[in-house]
Design a protein around this motif. Structure first.
Motif, mmCIF file in Angstrom:
data_model
loop_
_atom_site.group_PDB
_atom_site.id
_atom_site.type_symbol
_atom_site.label_atom_id
_atom_site.label_comp_id
_atom_site.label_asym_id
_atom_site.label_seq_id
_atom_site.Cartn_x
_atom_site.Cartn_y
_atom_site.Cartn_z
ATOM 1 N N ARG A 395 0.823 -1.208 0.000
ATOM 2 C CA ARG A 395 0.000 0.000 0.000
ATOM 3 C C ARG A 395 0.867 1.272 0.000
ATOM 4 N N THR A 396 0.430 2.277 -0.728
ATOM 5 C CA THR A 396 1.132 3.557 -0.768
ATOM 6 C C THR A 396 0.813 4.356 0.495
ATOM 7 N N PRO A 397 1.806 5.021 1.097
ATOM 8 C CA PRO A 397 1.523 5.845 2.288
ATOM 9 C C PRO A 397 0.544 6.972 1.968
ATOM 10 N N SER A 398 0.001 7.577 3.013
ATOM 11 C CA SER A 398 -0.980 8.651 2.848
ATOM 12 C C SER A 398 -0.329 9.892 2.250
ATOM 13 N N GLU A 435 1.919 3.650 10.070
ATOM 14 C CA GLU A 435 2.024 5.069 9.747
ATOM 15 C C GLU A 435 1.531 5.889 10.928
ATOM 16 N N ASP A 436 2.394 6.776 11.423
ATOM 17 C CA ASP A 436 2.015 7.638 12.539
ATOM 18 C C ASP A 436 1.123 8.754 12.018
ATOM 19 N N GLU A 437 -0.101 8.812 12.530
ATOM 20 C CA GLU A 437 -1.064 9.785 12.021
ATOM 21 C C GLU A 437 -0.649 11.217 12.324
ATOM 22 N N GLU A 438 0.050 11.428 13.444
ATOM 23 C CA GLU A 438 0.426 12.793 13.824
ATOM 24 C C GLU A 438 1.647 13.271 13.064
ATOM 25 N N THR A 439 2.703 12.452 13.052
ATOM 26 C CA THR A 439 3.964 12.890 12.440
ATOM 27 C C THR A 439 4.103 12.474 10.982
ATOM 28 N N GLY A 440 3.338 11.448 10.559
ATOM 29 C CA GLY A 440 3.477 10.959 9.195
ATOM 30 C C GLY A 440 4.636 10.011 8.998
ATOM 31 N N LEU A 441 5.316 9.639 10.088
ATOM 32 C CA LEU A 441 6.441 8.711 9.986
ATOM 33 C C LEU A 441 5.969 7.331 9.547
ATOM 34 N N VAL A 442 6.743 6.680 8.693
ATOM 35 C CA VAL A 442 6.412 5.365 8.163
ATOM 36 C C VAL A 442 7.432 4.356 8.662
ATOM 37 N N ARG A 443 6.946 3.265 9.226
ATOM 38 C CA ARG A 443 7.814 2.201 9.737
ATOM 39 C C ARG A 443 7.167 0.857 9.436
ATOM 40 N N HIS A 444 7.953 -0.202 9.460
ATOM 41 C CA HIS A 444 7.384 -1.545 9.363
ATOM 42 C C HIS A 444 6.653 -1.874 10.661
ATOM 43 N N ASN A 445 5.525 -2.549 10.531
ATOM 44 C CA ASN A 445 4.786 -3.034 11.695
ATOM 45 C C ASN A 445 5.383 -4.369 12.120
ATOM 46 N N PRO A 446 5.914 -4.486 13.346
ATOM 47 C CA PRO A 446 6.607 -5.723 13.749
ATOM 48 C C PRO A 446 5.747 -6.969 13.636
ATOM 49 N N GLN A 447 4.497 -6.897 14.115
ATOM 50 C CA GLN A 447 3.632 -8.071 14.117
ATOM 51 C C GLN A 447 3.221 -8.463 12.704
#
Length: 462
Positions: A395-398, A435-447
């Motif tokens: 999926r493409t980020p917001s 995806e952090d809604e406040e900062t917009g930071l994108v990271r892999h979800n561990p689970q």
């Protein structure tokens, strides 16, 4: 009114008891689950009781036993005359079974109270079943560094306790770089993150290990975890022993090894002709990297890291900064050769090997890179093919995240399917992003990342 409240209380107690009863019965039957080796020991204990009774009877020449048996026979005969044997027999059997169940439950309850962690709610049988499941999990080797590897480990530890993290020791910036220059230890930063990620009490330990001193002569900027590992290195003699001792103290699930114990320093040749020395300077240089290497040119691998690769069921490379976290491990020739041998097979069947591609490009390292560019960079650095598949986020980020990253000249890594296919890699597409809604930071979800990787392993392993 008091009588009504009393009836209501009785009704609540009755309902709570009805809800608890099936749960308790279910917990009891878990002790009979395969693999716990409980049933055989119960039968062995019962056999021991019979043998003790037989031995006692032989020792006393049956004299008191005879009269005791005679008395029991008379009692049983009387009961059988009053109550038919097809009724009294099952009742006595049920009474005996209930007494055994009661005794076992009380015993297990006493053991649970001692072994259960303070404040823990998990039943002892659930702890044992989880322990058994995790130690039967696949032998996974994860290779990388930085926050990417620790994110992966945080998810994998829910599926297996047989995890080995092989971590780069090329870091020369921040607290790790200062300790490396001032004390002469190998940089502990990435190792610290992996230990915290694999620890049982991860949240508290991560906060402790990531804590940075804000005051104090010489302490400002240092993290507690780095100082802890440095002190352990001084006490035990080297970083390998320090990690092993720290792993025992922290009760981590798995093991962490540096790729090498050599004092490795990275260098990179850029498209504009510059040669940049030092891991922290490569990203800052802001150029296009043509070639990456290290000094010494062929550092020896840690023997235990090679052993882990040779015994692995599954090898995962990445995620993490391509040139400063992932590739430095693969610049150790023995590491790259061992991975290639396991991926291709030979004396042993080939095992699944996969590369987890980053979600976004990284300024100063991979700006403008596609998925195939990441693959080609790893192949070029190692001189051979190390993995058969690549995991790419679907999926493409917001829009908010895209705007945020565009300001830093960072964009989603484009999947060029045709080129990846020509490179001989399978593509595993999945939604594994947070995806952090406040900062917009994108990271892999561990689970999510671990779940997808284990699902692919299950299919590839068949």
């Amino acid at each position: 009114m008091p009588f009504v409240r009393f009836k209501k209380s009785l009704r609540n107690i009755k309902q709570e008891s009805l809800h608890r009863a099936p749960h308790r019965v279910g917990q009891w039957f878990k002790w009979l689950a395969p693999g716990l080796f409980v049933k055989r020991w119960l039968l062995l204990s019962a056999g021991g009781v019979v043998l003790v009774g037989l031995g006692l009877a032989i020792w006393v020449k049956l004299t008191p036993i005879f009269y005791a048996l005679q008395l029991i026979q008379d009692i049983v005969g009387t009961i059988a005359n009053v109550v038919p044997n097809y009724v009294s027999g099952p009742l006595v059997l049920l009474l005996g079974a209930l007494l055994i169940f009661w005794g076992q439950t009380r015993t297990v309850g006493s053991i649970t109270e001692v072994l259960r962690p303070e404040g823990g709610e998990e039943e002892l049988i659930d702890v044992l079943l989880t322990h058994r499941r995790l130690h039967r999990g696949p032998k996974i080797v994860a290779i990388g560094g930085g926050t990417g590897l620790s994110t992966l480990l945080r998810g994998l530890k829910a599926y297996s306790a047989n995890i080995t993290a092989i971590v780069t020791v090329a870091d020369d910036g921040g607290s790790s770089g200062r300790l490396r220059r001032e004390i002469g230890v190998l940089p502990p930063g990435d190792i610290r993150n992996c230990l915290a990620a694999l620890a049982s009490e991860e949240k508290l330990l991560t906060e402790l290990f990531q804590y940075r001193f804000q005051a104090g002569d010489g302490l400002v900027g240092h993290s507690f975890g780095n100082l802890f590992l440095t002190a352990m290195s001084e006490i035990t003699g080297d970083l390998e022993r320090a990690i092993a001792a720290s792993s025992q103290v922290l009760a981590i699930r798995g093991q962490v090894f540096p790729a090498t114990l050599s004092d490795v320093r990275l260098w990179a040749e850029l498209a504009d002709g510059r040669r940049i020395e030092g891991e922290s300077n490569i990203t800052k240089a802001g150029g296009c990297i043509l070639k990456i290497g290290c000094t010494p040119a062929e550092p020896p691998a840690l023997p235990k890291a090679l052993q882990a690769i040779n015994e692995a069921d599954y090898i995962i490379i990445g995620p993490g900064s391509l040139y400063t976290s992932v590739i430095p491990n693969l610049l150790v020739p023995e590491i790259a050769a061992a991975i290639a041998a396991r991926c291709k097979g030979g004396k042993t069947p080939p095992i699944p090997c996969i590369y987890v591609c980053n979600v976004m490009t990284q300024p100063g390292e991979t700006q403008g890179y596609t998925v195939s560019d990441h693959i080609r960079a790893i192949d070029a650095a190692c001189g051979q093919k190390l993995f058969s598949a690549v995991l790419v986020h679907r999926r493409t980020p917001s829009e908010k995240s895209l705007r945020r990253y565009a300001q830093e000249n960072s964009h989603p890594v484009f999947l060029d399917r045709d080129v990846v296919a020509r490179l001989g890699r399978r593509i595993v597409l999945a939604n594994v992003m947070d995806e952090d809604e406040e900062t917009g930071l994108v990271r892999h979800n561990p689970q999510a990342l671990a779940q997808v990787l284990l699902r692919w392993y299950g299919r590839a392993h068949v």
